[in-house]
Design a protein around this motif. Structure first.
Motif, PDB file in Angstrom:
ATOM      1  N   GLN A 413       0.824  -1.196   0.000  1.00  0.00           N
ATOM      2  CA  GLN A 413       0.000   0.000   0.000  1.00  0.00           C
ATOM      3  C   GLN A 413       0.866   1.256   0.000  1.00  0.00           C
ATOM      4  O   GLN A 413       0.494   2.271  -0.599  1.00  0.00           O
ATOM      5  CB  GLN A 413      -0.934  -0.015   1.203  1.00  0.00           C
ATOM      6  N   LEU A 417       0.477   4.191  -2.785  1.00  0.00           N
ATOM      7  CA  LEU A 417       0.177   5.579  -2.445  1.00  0.00           C
ATOM      8  C   LEU A 417       1.251   6.529  -2.967  1.00  0.00           C
ATOM      9  O   LEU A 417       0.944   7.659  -3.372  1.00  0.00           O
ATOM     10  CB  LEU A 417       0.040   5.727  -0.927  1.00  0.00           C
ATOM     11  N   VAL A 421      -1.416   9.051  -5.723  1.00  0.00           N
ATOM     12  CA  VAL A 421      -1.922   9.777  -4.567  1.00  0.00           C
ATOM     13  C   VAL A 421      -3.444   9.743  -4.523  1.00  0.00           C
ATOM     14  O   VAL A 421      -4.061   9.761  -3.441  1.00  0.00           O
ATOM     15  CB  VAL A 421      -1.408  11.231  -4.596  1.00  0.00           C
ATOM     16  N   LYS A 424      -5.590   7.477  -2.046  1.00  0.00           N
ATOM     17  CA  LYS A 424      -5.493   7.536  -0.581  1.00  0.00           C
ATOM     18  C   LYS A 424      -6.830   7.331   0.132  1.00  0.00           C
ATOM     19  O   LYS A 424      -6.865   6.810   1.240  1.00  0.00           O
ATOM     20  CB  LYS A 424      -4.864   8.859  -0.148  1.00  0.00           C
TER      21      LYS A 424
END
Length: 499
Positions: A413, A417, A421, A424
């Motif tokens: 994860q 991320l 982005v 999230k």
């Protein structure tokens, strides 16, 4: 001496009969399903399903008795009153009854504390305090039927240009992350009367269009000719091995699947015709066969739909052919989405099950994938092959005719991320990301497909295709795809799967 011996035998028999008839019955909190009944000089436990029409039943009963190492025996479960009668009753739409026999119990019969039918808990009761003995009995029964219907040839379907993704609001968050929505179905469709000619070949239609039939094979034919029905009462359902793939194409890179490589791959259709005597099917999503009566898919593919609005084509390969040889269009008995999924697209809850009205017939092209279990290691080793497959749009945003597959790699994860982005708000402990370094992967129309892991020469389903990065009319597959993690929903799946 002979007279004394005979008298003694009668006395013992009378004593045994008196004991059998005066045994205490335990509390029974499952009286609507389970009954203690006397049968001759024995007691039996008689079980009746709560509904008619089940073509396959898998019973699990658990009993508890006071103490340990005490006399008494609970027989194996058996069809009631006998196998042939019970199976014929199932086929005729009745209830599949069964029973167990209790023998040699001194005083009180065992207490029923749990009843499961097809993976669903129907009844539970408290167990005894102190020392006790538990016993579990199981039974599987099923009927298979073959029905012959008159088929008719459809007139040629008109060629239609169907807009892609017209249900997606470009101002919404779907500009960032979108569902794998399938090609939208047309809102209206005129039905053309059929000539009464016999079908001699499959009817071809352009990939991505809906197909129309005035003959609904899931209803009784509207003719005076009765369908021919055969019932197999000679043996249990065919044994099978899950997760065993078929032939593979010898090519490099993303590949079109040869038929039968992933025999658990199945196509989900929505029936958009409100006339119960007609069907008009529009392809929507990918499903994965996990048992003879259940497929797994994304919740957003089936949420808010009724069983009558859904059909699943097992053994499917060429989605331009209607019907397709060796493929079967299955009717849906029940729709299950995760109870916390309420239509908002949250990937960690994006899992659903469809239960068929009848068992599929296993073949070269129809077999289940293996289910992830609580005993299966959660980690996926880099040496293990992971793949997804489906009928989603191609690189030119066109619907595909045959399924394609691509290898992907699960990432942490943290890595997901860092590189995406926008993910999230969608990553939770019940989701994961996977991608392909060449920018290949599932896109619109592949929603609901399974992320498959090859472990010990068998394929297991680990994830459900849920979300991807939006890019114009398609997907940005240089970014990761977000999957619902099947391994985090095993309890819910086990409670709802029907085998």
């Amino acid at each position: 001496m002979g007279i004394v011996s005979q008298t003694l035998r009668f006395a013992v028999l009378a004593l045994c009969l008196r004991i059998a008839l005066t045994q205490r019955l335990p509390p029974n909190g499952c009286g609507n399903i389970f009954q203690y009944r006397r049968q001759g000089d024995h007691w039996i436990g008689h079980v009746t399903p709560p509904q008619d029409g089940l073509k396959s039943v898998s019973w699990t009963l658990r009993f508890v008795s006071h103490g340990v190492n005490r006399p008494g025996k609970i027989s194996s479960m058996a069809p009631y009153p006998n196998r042939k009668t019970a199976l014929q009753n199932m086929h005729d739409g009745g209830r599949a009854e069964c029973f167990v026999r209790f023998t040699d119990f001194d005083d009180e019969l065992p207490k029923i504390v749990r009843i499961e039918l097809n993976g669903q808990v129907l009844c539970t009761a408290s167990e005894y305090e102190g020392s006790s003995t538990t016993s579990t009995r199981e039974l599987n029964m099923a009927v298979s039927s073959t029905t012959t219907y008159k088929m008719y040839e459809s007139p040629p379907l008109p060629t239609r240009t169907i807009p892609l993704f017209d249900s997606i609001d470009p101002e919404s968050f779907y500009n960032q992350l979108v569902t794998y929505a399938s090609v939208p179905a047309p809102t209206t469709a005129k039905q053309t009367p059929r000539p009464t000619t016999t079908v001699t070949r499959p009817v071809a239609a352009s990939p991505g269009t809906s197909w129309v039939s005035n003959d609904n094979p899931f209803l009784k034919p509207l003719t005076s000719i009765k369908p021919i029905v055969t019932v197999d009462t000679r043996h249990e359902p065919v044994e099978y091995e899950c997760g065993v793939e078929g032939l593979v194409g010898l090519q490099i890179g993303g590949e079109t699947l040869p038929r039968g490589r992933f025999p658990w791959l199945a196509a989900l259709y929505h029936d958009i015709n409100v006339d119960p005597n007609k069907i008009e099917l529009s392809y929507k999503c990918v499903t994965t066969l996990i048992s003879a009566r259940t497929v797994i898919t994304a919740a957003h593919c089936i949420y808010g739909m009724t069983p009558a609005q859904l059909r699943v084509y097992v053994g499917r390969h060429d989605i331009s052919m209607h019907p397709e040889k060796d493929a079967t269009l299955m009717a849906v008995q029940s729709v299950h989405t995760h109870p916390d999924f309420v239509g908002n697209l949250v990937p960690d809850l994006d899992v659903g099950l469809l239960v068929f009205t009848e068992r599929v017939q296993y073949s070269t092209y129809v077999r289940p994938i293996c289910m992830w279990t609580s005993k299966t290691a959660l980690g996926i080793d880099d040496s293990e092959q992971t793949a997804v497959a489906g009928w989603g749009i191609d690189a030119n945003f066109k619907p595909t005719r045959f399924p394609s597959t691509v290898n992907v790699r699960k990432v942490s994860q943290e890595q997901c991320l860092r590189e995406m982005v926008t993910a999230k708000d969608f990553l939770t402990p019940r989701t994961f990301c996977a991608g392909n370094s060449q920018g290949h992967g599932p896109c619109l129309g592949d929603s609901g497909g399974g992320l498959m892991v090859l472990r010990n020469n068998r394929w297991f389903v680990r994830g459900i295709v849920s979300l991807a990065q939006r890019s114009g009319n398609g997907c940005d597959l240089s970014r990761y795809v977000i999957y619902c993690d099947v391994a985090r929903h095993l309890g819910w799946i086990e409670r709802n799967i029907v085998r």
